[in-house]
Design an enzyme around this catalytic site. Structure first.
Site: not given
Length: 331
Positions: A14, A194, A197, A275
């Site tokens: 990621h 995604h 989150e 990330d």
């Protein structure tokens, strides 16, 4: 513990290549390409990295991407990340890129993918680092625009292993992109998204059931649904968790509040990733170190997290086993 973290070979699953744009390179490319950026100095840029949520980060992220113009810029961006891989003992990486961020500025798709893939080829030759490229759709844009991007990618199918879904999560659920993900699957792409989150756990259900994804990016909100936790454990669905990102974007206020240890202890398939490391104060080793300094993470947890990163990757089983053996050797 820190010695163990540094010693272990890792996979990163990621990583947004545009999110590895360090301020020094941003300034260098801005000057080279005669692009104005709203900062006077590198210090100004770093001071701007105080985010209150995902959107405040994205605003700066997209502004920074404006300095990327030609193939060499994308090569340099990727190569600088590769040097961080060497530093952090990352031997396999699966890189996200956002074509729409660039094509919307008039940068050809080919320019972006060629710069990235040439750097990755050189990384394999010079350092033995293996890699995959995953193309992400920007979820704040329409599904029609995602379809157009998917069409553009067909010329480069041999270079792109999968498609993903990123950008502003709230108000842009996975269901918005059900048809384009179905098409991508038919074309043979791996699927990631995604989910969970900032938005609630229902986005994770949508990603699983409507998009039929192979891997969840983030997924930390799953803890709020016992049924979902049970399912994720049974299916061993990979969750690519990004601790620094979660702290910087205020998903959790402090590291001590982060739920990664609970997710791991429950038996979920968790890996640690960086990330957007240039913006979120650290690459993969720093994410591991921050966890160890703030949570009751054991050496066994570190090894599990690292092994999960290889097991959840999109490489073939022979290479997975070769890399897992390298982890055992390091231990």
């Amino acid at each position: 513990m820190i010695d163990l973290i540094k010693r272990l070979p890792k996979a990163e699953l990621h990583l947004h290549i545009e999110g590895s744009l360090e301020p020094e390179l941003m300034f260098r490319l801005a000057k080279k390409n005669n692009v104005e950026i709203p900062y006077e100095s590198i210090e100004d840029v770093r001071n701007a990295y105080n985010f209150t949520n995902l959107q405040t980060f994205l605003d700066i992220y997209y502004a920074g991407a404006n300095v990327l113009i030609n193939k060499d810029d994308f090569y340099d961006l990727t190569w600088e990340y590769i040097l961080k891989c060497v530093e952090n003992n990352i031997i396999h990486t699966e890189i996200f890129f956002d074509p729409q961020t660039h094509t919307s500025r008039g940068i050809p798709f080919e320019t972006v993918i060629t710069g990235i893939k040439e750097a990755l080829a050189d990384a394999k030759e010079k350092y033995g680092i293996t890699s995959c490229i995953i193309m992400c759709f920007l979820r704040h844009l329409s599904q029609q625009e995602a379809f157009e991007t998917l069409e553009q990618s067909f010329r480069f199918k041999e270079d792109i292993i999968g498609v993903g879904l990123d950008s502003s999560e709230l108000g842009n659920p996975p269901s918005k992109f059900e048809a384009v993900f179905k098409k991508a699957k038919e074309e043979g792409f791996k699927l990631v998204a995604h989910a969970g989150e900032e938005a609630d756990f229902t986005y994770i259900y949508e990603a699983l059931d409507l998009l039929a994804i192979d891997r969840i990016d983030h997924g930390v909100q799953s803890i709020k649904s016992p049924e979902l936790m049970k399912r994720l454990k049974e299916e061993q669905m990979p969750l690519t968790v990004c601790p620094n990102s979660n702290i910087e974007l205020k998903v959790f206020q402090t590291y001590k509040e982060h739920n990664i240890k609970e997710l791991l202890d429950y038996g979920l398939n968790i890996s640690v990733n960086s990330d957007d490391p240039a913006y979120f104060k650290g690459y993969i080793n720093q994410n591991f170190i921050n966890l160890c300094e703030n949570l009751p993470i054991t050496e066994g947890d570190i090894v599990t997290l690292v092994k999960n990163s290889f097991k959840s990757s999109f490489i073939d089983n022979d290479l997975k086993n070769e890399y897992l053996a390298k982890v055992d050797e390091a231990i």
